[in-house]
Motif scaffolding. Structure first.
Motif, PDB file in Angstrom:
ATOM      1  N   PRO A 284      16.744  -2.662  -8.114  1.00  0.00           N
ATOM      2  CA  PRO A 284      15.911  -2.449  -9.301  1.00  0.00           C
ATOM      3  C   PRO A 284      14.470  -2.038  -8.988  1.00  0.00           C
ATOM      4  N   ALA A 285      13.905  -2.537  -7.882  1.00  0.00           N
ATOM      5  CA  ALA A 285      12.488  -2.268  -7.632  1.00  0.00           C
ATOM      6  C   ALA A 285      12.252  -1.055  -6.726  1.00  0.00           C
ATOM      7  N   LEU A 286      13.319  -0.394  -6.282  1.00  0.00           N
ATOM      8  CA  LEU A 286      13.156   0.738  -5.368  1.00  0.00           C
ATOM      9  C   LEU A 286      13.664   2.024  -6.018  1.00  0.00           C
ATOM     10  N   ARG A 287      13.071   3.146  -5.616  1.00  0.00           N
ATOM     11  CA  ARG A 287      13.586   4.447  -6.048  1.00  0.00           C
ATOM     12  C   ARG A 287      14.121   5.174  -4.831  1.00  0.00           C
ATOM     13  N   LEU A 288      15.256   5.811  -4.988  1.00  0.00           N
ATOM     14  CA  LEU A 288      15.802   6.606  -3.892  1.00  0.00           C
ATOM     15  C   LEU A 288      15.185   8.004  -3.953  1.00  0.00           C
TER      16      LEU A 288
ATOM     17  N   PRO B 168       8.191   1.423  -4.862  1.00  0.00           N
ATOM     18  CA  PRO B 168       8.070   2.482  -3.867  1.00  0.00           C
ATOM     19  C   PRO B 168       9.311   3.381  -3.829  1.00  0.00           C
ATOM     20  N   THR B 169       9.055   4.638  -3.477  1.00  0.00           N
ATOM     21  CA  THR B 169      10.136   5.577  -3.214  1.00  0.00           C
ATOM     22  C   THR B 169      10.610   5.371  -1.784  1.00  0.00           C
ATOM     23  N   CYS B 170      11.913   5.324  -1.582  1.00  0.00           N
ATOM     24  CA  CYS B 170      12.458   5.107  -0.247  1.00  0.00           C
ATOM     25  C   CYS B 170      13.250   6.330   0.208  1.00  0.00           C
ATOM     26  N   LEU B 171      13.015   6.753   1.434  1.00  0.00           N
ATOM     27  CA  LEU B 171      13.855   7.770   2.059  1.00  0.00           C
ATOM     28  C   LEU B 171      14.709   7.067   3.106  1.00  0.00           C
ATOM     29  N   ILE B 172      15.944   7.502   3.247  1.00  0.00           N
ATOM     30  CA  ILE B 172      16.801   6.935   4.279  1.00  0.00           C
ATOM     31  C   ILE B 172      16.572   7.727   5.563  1.00  0.00           C
ATOM     32  N   GLN B 173      16.160   7.026   6.608  1.00  0.00           N
ATOM     33  CA  GLN B 173      15.954   7.707   7.885  1.00  0.00           C
ATOM     34  C   GLN B 173      17.279   7.824   8.626  1.00  0.00           C
ATOM     35  N   VAL B 174      17.580   9.049   9.042  1.00  0.00           N
ATOM     36  CA  VAL B 174      18.837   9.340   9.719  1.00  0.00           C
ATOM     37  C   VAL B 174      18.579   9.523  11.212  1.00  0.00           C
ATOM     38  N   ASN B 175      19.394   8.903  12.026  1.00  0.00           N
ATOM     39  CA  ASN B 175      19.316   9.109  13.476  1.00  0.00           C
ATOM     40  C   ASN B 175      20.120  10.363  13.816  1.00  0.00           C
TER      41      ASN B 175
ATOM     42  N   TYR C  23       0.810  -1.231   0.000  1.00  0.00           N
ATOM     43  CA  TYR C  23       0.000   0.000   0.000  1.00  0.00           C
ATOM     44  C   TYR C  23       0.841   1.278   0.000  1.00  0.00           C
ATOM     45  N   ALA C  24       2.094   1.208   0.452  1.00  0.00           N
ATOM     46  CA  ALA C  24       2.863   2.456   0.611  1.00  0.00           C
ATOM     47  C   ALA C  24       3.486   2.900  -0.715  1.00  0.00           C
ATOM     48  N   ASP C  25       3.332   4.176  -1.007  1.00  0.00           N
ATOM     49  CA  ASP C  25       3.983   4.772  -2.172  1.00  0.00           C
ATOM     50  C   ASP C  25       5.371   5.270  -1.804  1.00  0.00           C
ATOM     51  N   VAL C  26       5.512   5.682  -0.534  1.00  0.00           N
ATOM     52  CA  VAL C  26       6.783   6.193  -0.037  1.00  0.00           C
ATOM     53  C   VAL C  26       7.080   5.499   1.292  1.00  0.00           C
ATOM     54  N   ILE C  27       8.280   4.983   1.433  1.00  0.00           N
ATOM     55  CA  ILE C  27       8.701   4.375   2.698  1.00  0.00           C
ATOM     56  C   ILE C  27       9.822   5.255   3.236  1.00  0.00           C
ATOM     57  N   GLU C  28       9.496   5.994   4.303  1.00  0.00           N
ATOM     58  CA  GLU C  28      10.401   7.050   4.771  1.00  0.00           C
ATOM     59  C   GLU C  28      11.398   6.561   5.812  1.00  0.00           C
ATOM     60  N   SER C  29      11.257   5.326   6.256  1.00  0.00           N
ATOM     61  CA  SER C  29      12.009   4.876   7.423  1.00  0.00           C
ATOM     62  C   SER C  29      12.965   3.739   7.085  1.00  0.00           C
ATOM     63  N   VAL C  30      13.629   3.838   5.954  1.00  0.00           N
ATOM     64  CA  VAL C  30      14.598   2.824   5.545  1.00  0.00           C
ATOM     65  C   VAL C  30      15.920   3.132   6.244  1.00  0.00           C
ATOM     66  N   ASP C  31      16.386   2.224   7.070  1.00  0.00           N
ATOM     67  CA  ASP C  31      17.538   2.573   7.910  1.00  0.00           C
ATOM     68  C   ASP C  31      18.598   1.475   8.025  1.00  0.00           C
ATOM     69  N   ARG C  32      18.488   0.409   7.205  1.00  0.00           N
ATOM     70  CA  ARG C  32      19.536  -0.621   7.254  1.00  0.00           C
ATOM     71  C   ARG C  32      19.518  -1.450   5.981  1.00  0.00           C
ATOM     72  N   LEU C  33      20.664  -2.046   5.687  1.00  0.00           N
ATOM     73  CA  LEU C  33      20.824  -2.749   4.415  1.00  0.00           C
ATOM     74  C   LEU C  33      19.897  -3.953   4.308  1.00  0.00           C
ATOM     75  N   ARG C  34      19.700  -4.667   5.409  1.00  0.00           N
ATOM     76  CA  ARG C  34      18.835  -5.842   5.380  1.00  0.00           C
ATOM     77  C   ARG C  34      17.407  -5.463   4.987  1.00  0.00           C
ATOM     78  N   LEU C  35      16.979  -4.297   5.460  1.00  0.00           N
ATOM     79  CA  LEU C  35      15.637  -3.823   5.126  1.00  0.00           C
ATOM     80  C   LEU C  35      15.565  -3.442   3.648  1.00  0.00           C
ATOM     81  N   VAL C  36      16.612  -2.845   3.122  1.00  0.00           N
ATOM     82  CA  VAL C  36      16.648  -2.509   1.693  1.00  0.00           C
ATOM     83  C   VAL C  36      16.447  -3.773   0.864  1.00  0.00           C
TER      84      VAL C  36
END
Ligand SMILES: *Cc1c(COP(=O)(O)O)cnc(C)c1O
Length: 258
Positions: free
Chosen positions: A184-188, A144-151, A117-130
């Motif tokens: 291939p399936a993700l956009r930064l 989906p568009t992915c944003l890298i969440q920074v601590n 359901y998500a068009d944008v995933i804003e909380s991508v924070d580790r390689l395993r999740l990618v």
């Protein structure tokens, strides 16, 4: 809240309340843009509807909002399905479909669901999740568009706190951005952050903006900077945020955090 909400009519006090909150918020955002010498409307609004029902999403769609943020998979999946169902009904056929942003901490075993359901995933924070998101998106035929969440916590040793502030250490962000860009399936899309608790958000958002500039150097498509919530949107707009994620200033205060 009643599911039978008709979506119009002066009897809907909740819609009137949301309209009033949205007006006040737009005034505040415009002032923040002016103070930062940025064009009015330079900052996109993501309405964070966690804890609030699908009927509120429909009201906000009717007020012209299109981007919605959720932080729990189960609640988000349910709400997205309810809204999609309502939009097929005759009362809502004139409304544009929402775009869902997932903004919460995300376990790899939820990747399949979130990608559905998500068009944008804003909380991508580790390689395993990618890797998990790429596999899930590929299988689902989604991109989906992915944003890298920074601590931004200056002392990240404590890990995620009760508000679910997660994120990659600043030193890991470029590697994770490279991984998303190479999937291939993700956009930064860019970066996202939550200001550290109990500290001045300005220096934290400035560090975030510097990191964003670095990532943009290698990934010019990563234009989004999602920062700023109800309490600190001015500081985020001053630092160059392209998106603010607003919950309580728009929808009212939530029940105590679970
Ligand atoms: C809840 C939440 C928001 C919105 O917070 P408000 O203070 O209610 O505006 C923004 N970002 C994230 C990651 C959240 O979890």
């Amino acid at each position: 809240m009643a599911e039978s909400y008709a979506g119009s009519g002066p009897e809907d006090q909740r819609a009137a309340q949301l309209a009033e909150n949205l007006n006040a918020l737009r005034t505040r955002l415009d002032a923040a843009c002016a103070a930062a010498h940025r064009a009015p409307g330079a900052v996109a609004l993501v309405a964070v509807t966690k804890f609030f029902p699908a009927t509120d999403v429909l009201r906000l769609l009717r007020l012209g909002l299109r981007e919605f943020g959720e932080n729990r998979d189960q609640e988000a999946a349910d709400k997205a399905a309810r809204v999609a169902g309502a939009l097929r009904g005759p009362q809502h056929l004139d409304l544009a479909a929402p775009r869902w942003h997932f903004i919460g901490q995300l376990q790899t075993n939820k990747a399949r669901s979130v990608v559905s359901y998500a068009d944008v995933i804003e909380s991508v924070d580790r390689l395993r999740l990618v890797a998990a998101l790429d596999r899930a998106a590929e299988r689902a035929g989604r991109a989906p568009t992915c944003l890298i969440q920074v601590n931004l916590d200056p002392d990240p040793g404590a890990g995620a706190d009760a508000d679910g502030r997660g994120g990659a250490a600043p030193g890991e962000v470029e590697r994770i951005a490279d991984a998303v860009a190479g999937s291939p399936a993700l956009r930064l899309g860019g970066l996202m952050a939550v200001a550290p608790l109990g500290a001045d958000p300005r220096p934290a958002f400035e560090r975030l903006a510097e990191l964003h500039a670095k990532v943009l150097g290698t990934h010019p498509e990563a234009v989004s900077l999602s920062a700023g919530m109800s309490g600190d949107l001015e500081a985020a707009v001053a630092a160059g945020a392209t998106h603010v994620r607003i919950g309580s200033a728009l929808l009212g205060s939530r029940a105590p955090l679970r």
